[in-house]
Design a protein around this motif. Structure first.
Motif, mmCIF file in Angstrom:
data_model
loop_
_atom_site.group_PDB
_atom_site.id
_atom_site.type_symbol
_atom_site.label_atom_id
_atom_site.label_comp_id
_atom_site.label_asym_id
_atom_site.label_seq_id
_atom_site.Cartn_x
_atom_site.Cartn_y
_atom_site.Cartn_z
ATOM 1 N N UNK A 33 43.826 49.971 36.166
ATOM 2 C CA UNK A 33 43.399 48.952 37.115
ATOM 3 C C UNK A 33 44.563 48.039 37.456
ATOM 4 N N UNK A 34 44.477 47.451 38.638
ATOM 5 C CA UNK A 34 45.419 46.416 39.041
ATOM 6 C C UNK A 34 44.655 45.124 39.304
ATOM 7 N N UNK A 35 45.208 44.030 38.792
ATOM 8 C CA UNK A 35 44.624 42.713 38.957
ATOM 9 C C UNK A 35 45.660 41.780 39.592
ATOM 10 N N UNK A 36 45.141 40.735 40.240
ATOM 11 C CA UNK A 36 46.003 39.632 40.657
ATOM 12 C C UNK A 36 45.461 38.362 40.009
ATOM 13 N N UNK A 37 46.375 37.567 39.482
ATOM 14 C CA UNK A 37 45.994 36.332 38.812
ATOM 15 C C UNK A 37 46.747 35.182 39.439
ATOM 16 N N UNK A 38 46.018 34.133 39.800
ATOM 17 C CA UNK A 38 46.637 32.943 40.367
ATOM 18 C C UNK A 38 46.626 31.846 39.309
ATOM 19 N N UNK A 39 47.521 30.884 39.432
ATOM 20 C CA UNK A 39 47.636 29.834 38.403
ATOM 21 C C UNK A 39 46.300 29.142 38.128
ATOM 22 N N UNK A 40 45.983 29.025 36.853
ATOM 23 C CA UNK A 40 44.760 28.325 36.473
ATOM 24 C C UNK A 40 43.491 29.138 36.625
ATOM 25 N N UNK A 41 43.641 30.412 36.947
ATOM 26 C CA UNK A 41 42.468 31.264 37.115
ATOM 27 C C UNK A 41 42.600 32.523 36.283
ATOM 28 N N UNK A 42 41.485 33.225 36.138
ATOM 29 C CA UNK A 42 41.522 34.496 35.450
ATOM 30 C C UNK A 42 41.919 35.620 36.393
ATOM 31 N N UNK A 86 50.467 36.592 40.175
ATOM 32 C CA UNK A 86 50.867 37.452 39.058
ATOM 33 C C UNK A 86 50.073 38.747 39.163
ATOM 34 N N UNK A 87 50.768 39.859 39.273
ATOM 35 C CA UNK A 87 50.123 41.164 39.371
ATOM 36 C C UNK A 87 50.165 41.841 38.008
ATOM 37 N N UNK A 88 49.008 42.283 37.569
ATOM 38 C CA UNK A 88 48.866 42.890 36.255
ATOM 39 C C UNK A 88 48.257 44.275 36.385
ATOM 40 N N UNK A 89 48.877 45.247 35.728
ATOM 41 C CA UNK A 89 48.199 46.532 35.590
ATOM 42 C C UNK A 89 47.499 46.540 34.237
ATOM 43 N N UNK A 90 46.458 47.316 34.123
ATOM 44 C CA UNK A 90 45.700 47.393 32.871
ATOM 45 C C UNK A 90 45.153 48.798 32.716
ATOM 46 N N UNK A 91 45.410 49.383 31.574
ATOM 47 C CA UNK A 91 44.927 50.733 31.308
ATOM 48 C C UNK A 91 43.741 50.721 30.370
ATOM 49 N N UNK A 92 42.865 51.689 30.559
ATOM 50 C CA UNK A 92 41.715 51.846 29.687
ATOM 51 C C UNK A 92 41.737 53.233 29.068
ATOM 52 N N UNK A 93 41.345 53.299 27.801
ATOM 53 C CA UNK A 93 41.257 54.586 27.116
ATOM 54 C C UNK A 93 39.787 54.878 26.819
ATOM 55 N N UNK A 94 39.520 56.110 26.480
ATOM 56 C CA UNK A 94 38.135 56.499 26.208
ATOM 57 C C UNK A 94 37.724 56.041 24.821
ATOM 58 N N UNK A 103 49.468 45.183 31.207
ATOM 59 C CA UNK A 103 50.908 45.247 31.331
ATOM 60 C C UNK A 103 51.522 43.867 31.166
ATOM 61 N N UNK A 104 52.846 43.852 31.231
ATOM 62 C CA UNK A 104 53.599 42.618 31.000
ATOM 63 C C UNK A 104 53.574 41.684 32.205
ATOM 64 N N UNK A 105 53.150 42.176 33.361
ATOM 65 C CA UNK A 105 52.988 41.322 34.534
ATOM 66 C C UNK A 105 54.195 41.286 35.442
ATOM 67 N N UNK A 106 53.935 41.143 36.728
ATOM 68 C CA UNK A 106 54.980 40.946 37.737
ATOM 69 C C UNK A 106 54.606 39.725 38.555
ATOM 70 N N UNK A 107 55.490 38.745 38.520
ATOM 71 C CA UNK A 107 55.222 37.517 39.276
ATOM 72 C C UNK A 107 55.869 37.643 40.646
ATOM 73 N N UNK A 108 55.031 37.576 41.683
ATOM 74 C CA UNK A 108 55.497 37.731 43.065
ATOM 75 C C UNK A 108 55.423 36.401 43.796
#
Lengths: 112, 116
Positions: A33-42, A86-94, A103-108
């Motif tokens: 999954x890919x997420x975007x996180x803004x300051x002060x939010x989840x 902040x863009x975050x990737x996240x992996x899920x396993x079974x 992931x460690x995050x990429x701040x754009x």
């Protein structure tokens, strides 16, 4: 310990430029999954990819899951200031439930 | 509709104090997760509840960390004898599916904990 490495860690660009963020791992994930996180939010979910080689598009964002399901990329076309975050990737396993490994995050930063 | 809420939003604690962080998930959501996000990093999994049952606590850093969800709704993350390395944002997320498999997790805004 974070198993997903993102690059670059930080990216500062001008409005209208294109960019690609990478998410790499030595582990195989059942979905990513890919997420975007803004300051002060989840984090807010952008997309989920589940099939190796899968490509999904969300307006100006293109997401790809690697054939081996170990890596992914996010490409943004014609970036806008509203893409800043902040863009975050996240992996899920079974594991029987959605235990996410982020992931460690990429701040754009997109400047007008 | 109401999303996931967390309180307090900010907490400053002196080293050695105990703190309690609250999470109100989306109504009806079965699965609840806690994550710890250090400054400049991605979130790291702490623990998972399915209703009131804590099914995985493998991410809790030490026995000073304790989480509960006694009635299958509100959850509390408690940290005893806080230390400076506990300073982080603590995120709560909930999802609808009882298995939590491939269901979207909705995150709260987090509690920013600073231990002095």
């Amino acid at each position: 310990t974070q198993l997903l490495e993102q690059s670059p860690q930080f990216l500062s660009i001008q409005e209208g430029e294109n960019l690609t963020v990478y998410c790499n791992s030595s582990s195989v994930f059942s979905s990513l999954q890919w997420y975007r996180q803004e300051p002060g939010e989840g984090p807010v979910l952008l997309v989920t990819v589940v099939t190796g080689g899968e490509v999904k598009k969300l307006k100006r964002l293109t997401f790809q899951f690697g054939d081996a399901r170990k890596d992914s990329s996010l490409h943004i076309t014609a970036a806008q200031p509203g893409d800043t975050g902040l863009y975050l990737c996240a992996g899920a396993k079974n594991t029987g439930f959605q235990k996410l490994v982020f992931g460690t995050g990429t701040r754009l930063l997109v400047s007008p | 509709g109401a999303g996931v809420s967390q309180s307090p939003r900010y907490k400053v604690a002196k080293r050695g104090q105990d703190v309690a962080l609250r999470c109100d998930p989306i109504s009806g959501h079965v699965s609840l997760f806690w994550y710890q996000q250090a400054l400049g990093q991605g979130p790291e999994f702490l623990t998972y509840f399915q209703n009131e049952a804590q099914l995985d606590k493998s991410g809790l850093p030490s026995d000073r960390f304790f989480a509960e969800r006694p009635e299958g709704s509100v959850s509390t993350l408690k940290i005893q004898r806080t230390q400076q390395e506990d300073s982080a944002v603590y995120l709560c997320a909930s999802s609808l599916d009882r298995q939590g498999d491939r269901e979207t997790q909705y995150f709260g805004p987090g509690t920013r904990l600073l231990v002095l």
